[in-house]
Scaffold this motif. Structure first.
Motif, mmCIF file in Angstrom:
data_model
loop_
_atom_site.group_PDB
_atom_site.id
_atom_site.type_symbol
_atom_site.label_atom_id
_atom_site.label_comp_id
_atom_site.label_asym_id
_atom_site.label_seq_id
_atom_site.Cartn_x
_atom_site.Cartn_y
_atom_site.Cartn_z
ATOM 1 N N SER A 44 0.815 -1.214 0.000
ATOM 2 C CA SER A 44 0.000 0.000 0.000
ATOM 3 C C SER A 44 0.857 1.276 0.000
ATOM 4 N N PHE A 45 2.176 1.108 -0.008
ATOM 5 C CA PHE A 45 3.051 2.267 0.178
ATOM 6 C C PHE A 45 2.801 3.375 -0.840
ATOM 7 N N GLN A 46 2.843 2.990 -2.119
ATOM 8 C CA GLN A 46 2.731 4.027 -3.153
ATOM 9 C C GLN A 46 1.408 4.796 -3.058
ATOM 10 N N LYS A 47 0.340 4.038 -2.852
ATOM 11 C CA LYS A 47 -0.967 4.688 -2.810
ATOM 12 C C LYS A 47 -1.046 5.642 -1.617
ATOM 13 N N LYS A 48 -0.575 5.159 -0.481
ATOM 14 C CA LYS A 48 -0.668 5.980 0.723
ATOM 15 C C LYS A 48 0.180 7.242 0.615
ATOM 16 N N VAL A 49 1.361 7.103 0.012
ATOM 17 C CA VAL A 49 2.224 8.286 -0.127
ATOM 18 C C VAL A 49 1.571 9.297 -1.070
ATOM 19 N N LYS A 50 0.971 8.776 -2.151
ATOM 20 C CA LYS A 50 0.314 9.697 -3.090
ATOM 21 C C LYS A 50 -0.848 10.413 -2.416
ATOM 22 N N ASP A 51 -1.600 9.657 -1.621
ATOM 23 C CA ASP A 51 -2.692 10.291 -0.878
ATOM 24 C C ASP A 51 -2.148 11.373 0.054
ATOM 25 N N PHE A 52 -1.002 11.065 0.656
ATOM 26 C CA PHE A 52 -0.419 12.042 1.576
ATOM 27 C C PHE A 52 -0.018 13.322 0.842
ATOM 28 N N ILE A 53 0.545 13.156 -0.364
ATOM 29 C CA ILE A 53 0.963 14.343 -1.123
ATOM 30 C C ILE A 53 -0.233 15.254 -1.380
ATOM 31 N N VAL A 54 -1.357 14.631 -1.778
ATOM 32 C CA VAL A 54 -2.569 15.417 -2.035
ATOM 33 C C VAL A 54 -2.996 16.140 -0.760
ATOM 34 N N LEU A 55 -2.996 15.397 0.336
ATOM 35 C CA LEU A 55 -3.395 15.976 1.620
ATOM 36 C C LEU A 55 -2.467 17.114 2.013
ATOM 37 N N TYR A 56 -1.161 16.859 1.858
ATOM 38 C CA TYR A 56 -0.165 17.845 2.279
ATOM 39 C C TYR A 56 -0.350 19.162 1.536
ATOM 40 N N LYS A 57 -0.574 19.054 0.221
ATOM 41 C CA LYS A 57 -0.670 20.287 -0.571
ATOM 42 C C LYS A 57 -1.857 21.128 -0.153
ATOM 43 N N ARG A 58 -2.901 20.449 0.300
ATOM 44 C CA ARG A 58 -4.047 21.195 0.772
ATOM 45 C C ARG A 58 -3.727 21.857 2.120
ATOM 46 N N LYS A 59 -2.999 21.102 2.938
ATOM 47 C CA LYS A 59 -2.774 21.559 4.307
ATOM 48 C C LYS A 59 -1.717 22.654 4.405
ATOM 49 N N ILE A 60 -0.708 22.602 3.526
ATOM 50 C CA ILE A 60 0.380 23.577 3.659
ATOM 51 C C ILE A 60 -0.149 24.995 3.465
ATOM 52 N N ALA A 61 -1.179 25.124 2.606
ATOM 53 C CA ALA A 61 -1.788 26.441 2.431
ATOM 54 C C ALA A 61 -2.449 26.890 3.730
ATOM 55 N N GLU A 62 -3.054 25.924 4.412
ATOM 56 C CA GLU A 62 -3.664 26.239 5.710
ATOM 57 C C GLU A 62 -2.611 26.665 6.722
ATOM 58 N N TYR A 63 -1.492 25.969 6.701
ATOM 59 C CA TYR A 63 -0.405 26.292 7.639
ATOM 60 C C TYR A 63 0.002 27.755 7.464
ATOM 61 N N ASP A 64 0.186 28.118 6.185
ATOM 62 C CA ASP A 64 0.633 29.482 5.910
ATOM 63 C C ASP A 64 -0.394 30.495 6.379
ATOM 64 N N GLU A 65 -1.656 30.143 6.143
ATOM 65 C CA GLU A 65 -2.718 31.049 6.541
ATOM 66 C C GLU A 65 -2.763 31.200 8.059
ATOM 67 N N MET A 66 -2.596 30.071 8.719
ATOM 68 C CA MET A 66 -2.777 30.027 10.161
ATOM 69 C C MET A 66 -1.603 30.648 10.908
ATOM 70 N N VAL A 67 -0.373 30.331 10.482
ATOM 71 C CA VAL A 67 0.795 30.750 11.268
ATOM 72 C C VAL A 67 1.717 31.697 10.492
ATOM 73 N N THR A 68 2.166 31.280 9.303
ATOM 74 C CA THR A 68 3.205 32.042 8.617
ATOM 75 C C THR A 68 2.785 33.492 8.386
ATOM 76 N N GLY A 69 1.563 33.669 7.952
ATOM 77 C CA GLY A 69 1.124 35.027 7.648
ATOM 78 C C GLY A 69 0.604 35.790 8.853
ATOM 79 N N ASN A 70 0.568 35.140 9.991
ATOM 80 C CA ASN A 70 0.027 35.770 11.193
ATOM 81 C C ASN A 70 0.958 36.884 11.681
ATOM 82 N N ILE A 71 0.406 38.066 11.829
ATOM 83 C CA ILE A 71 1.256 39.222 12.115
ATOM 84 C C ILE A 71 1.878 39.134 13.515
ATOM 85 N N ILE A 72 1.125 38.561 14.459
ATOM 86 C CA ILE A 72 1.687 38.420 15.811
ATOM 87 C C ILE A 72 2.868 37.459 15.785
ATOM 88 N N PHE A 73 2.660 36.373 15.064
ATOM 89 C CA PHE A 73 3.738 35.380 14.939
ATOM 90 C C PHE A 73 4.976 36.006 14.292
#
Lengths: 371, 152
Positions: free
Chosen positions: A172-201
């Protein structure tokens, strides 16, 4: 936090942070001299988790000592194992099958992402934002599951061994890693929104713990700490091992040298790791996952050094062999140890409240420092 | 600079040093008394610029100790290994923490683990070991600890 409060003759206050303190992420003990809120001196006291792994390795064979090295930088255990395997292979001139090389690189990069995810959550938590920690752990869990399927372990994998890897990939390795890539790309945008762009941070990270390029080099810093000061030092680029010279990825570089620069480096590094995984995941060559090696490994007389890029920086292993089945002496050059030596310099003149941001941006893993 | 060129250059600069063959990087064997001026040259010479001390350690050979310094240059990307034999009963060498500041930590580790005294070190005391371990050096080959050490 404060075990005892004492004053020096000049009226400075000395406080102890750690060894049990949530912001040191482990048993690190800092003795801090303060003048008001300004840091005069930071003195690390190490050894609370010192296990003398170097001494232990002197009585372990070249097959056994890999297992101890997972316990050093437990967030990059694949990469630690990788360094040891490479060093033994270099000494014995073992050719590793291509399939094993690809698997190793895939695992390294997944580990790097998992490690940076944990760091990202902890970093935000250090600065008072608790939610990102759960987000980071949620995504890290996916990687841990991928590891568990193939390696049988979630933290101390002991998967990369001299000659190749322990087991073939899980179906199941290949499938799971590919699923993770899709998930990651969605989440990294959230990360930036939540923390990276936060002015207090950003305000708490920018111009905090500034380390100039010359100082960073002099202190032997490596990895994101050195690259944050604008010095190119990615071992994967400069002294490529395995198949890294055939892969396309950029070395993340920032020039500000402050905590925010080090933060940005790690975020960009995660994206680069995803790029590497994308290049390899559909191109895992068929074939053996392990080279044929003798049951008992013996390194020829001599000295061998191998360095790799872990999530924290340059990890080196120095083996002195007398030709036997066990090493005569092993030295682990851990990235955290050198990075920590720069903490005193970067903290002086700063505020006590910023110390947590500085420590967080160094990404210290205490067992890696103490060994 | 390739390894061969570098070796010629180093042989010119340090006529007293001897070279060891057969390793990945150039290995130089030097006298401990020559170390500090040599380190300064290695750091400052315009064509060498060894500005990155990435590994500093010691090996106990039972008859003597050997200090091992791994240096590289972040500008030229060349590497070099410097070794120096120390007398086991009176292990002393100049500290290089004024040249490479990371050496301060690494030398403290070698001091407690091997009992090597670094002359002119700014703050030579135990780093990893708890107080009271002065004089007992765990990484020496003849170190014995009947309670905590299990022999296989």
């Amino acid at each position: 936090m404060v075990e005892e409060l004492s004053r020096t003759e000049e009226g400075n206050i000395i406080i102890n942070v750690g060894p049990q303190h949530p912001a040191t992420h482990g048993v690190l003990h800092l003795v801090i001299t303060l003048h008001g809120e300004t840091i005069q001196k930071v003195e690390p006291h190490l050894g609370y988790i010192h296990r003398s792994i170097e001494k232990m390795c002197e009585s372990l064979t070249y097959r056994q000592f890999i297992y101890v090295t997972s316990r050093m930088d437990y967030l990059s255990s694949h990469i630690n194992n990788h360094a040891c395997a490479l060093c033994v292979e270099k000494g014995m001139q073992i050719e590793v099958p291509e399939r094993a090389q690809v698997i190793r690189v895939l695992m390294d990069e997944l580990t790097r992402i998992a490690s940076h995810e944990l760091w990202w959550g902890a970093m935000a938590m250090d600065l008072g934002a608790f939610t990102p920690f759960f987000h980071a752990f949620r995504e890290r869990e996916v990687i841990n599951e991928i590891m568990e399927d193939t390696c049988g372990a979630r933290l101390t994998m002991n998967y990369i061994l001299p000659g190749g890897v322990l087991e073939d990939l899980h179906p199941s390795f290949q499938k799971k890693v590919k699923d993770f890539i899709v998930l990651y790309k969605r989440k990294i945008a959230e990360y930036d929104e939540m923390v990276t762009g936060n002015i207090i941070f950003q305000n708490r990270m920018k111009n905090v713990g500034v380390l100039s390029a010359a100082d960073a080099i002099s202190f032997g810093c490596s990895g994101p700490t050195l690259r944050g000061s604008g010095v190119s030092c990615d071992v994967r680029k400069i002294y490529p091992y395995e198949i890294y010279n055939k892969l396309e990825f950029n070395e993340a570089l920032e020039t500000a040298g402050d905590s925010f620069a080090r933060y940005m480096i790690r975020i960009r590094e995660m994206n680069e790791s995803i790029r590497i995984i994308e290049q390899l995941i559909d191109n895992i060559p068929e074939g053996e996952f392990q080279a044929k090696t003798k049951a008992v490994l013996k390194l020829p007389k001599g000295e061998f050094y191998q360095r790799v890029e872990t999530a924290r920086g340059e990890f080196g292993i120095y083996i002195v062999s007398e030709g036997g089945t066990t090493p005569y002496r092993i030295k682990f050059r851990s990235p955290g140890f050198s990075n920590l030596s720069a903490l005193d310099h970067m903290a002086r003149g700063g505020k006590i409240g910023d110390l947590v941001a500085m420590m967080g941006s160094l990404d210290l893993v205490i067992p890696d420092i103490d060994r | 600079m390739g390894n061969d060129e570098l070796k010629i250059k180093l042989a010119e600069l340090f006529p007293k040093a001897t070279f060891e063959e057969g390793a990945e990087w150039i290995q130089m064997q030097i006298e401990p008394s020559d170390w500090l001026p040599m380190a300064q040259t290695l750091r400052q010479d315009a064509s060498l610029q060894f500005d990155y001390l990435f590994c500093l350690t010691c090996v106990d050979w039972k008859t003597h100790l050997t200090m091992v310094y791994h240096l590289s240059s972040t500008i030229f990307r060349h590497n070099i290994v410097i070794k120096s034999k120390l007398n086991r009963s009176k292990a002393e060498i100049e500290s290089v923490s004024s040249i490479w500041r990371t050496a301060e930590f690494h030398e403290r580790e070698v001091y407690e683990m091997f009992g090597v005294h670094f002359l002119h070190h700014p703050d030579l005391r135990l780093l990893i070991l708890p107080d009271g371990w002065e004089g007992k050096n765990p990484l020496l080959k003849d170190f014995e600890d009947p309670i905590n050490m299990i022999k296989l």
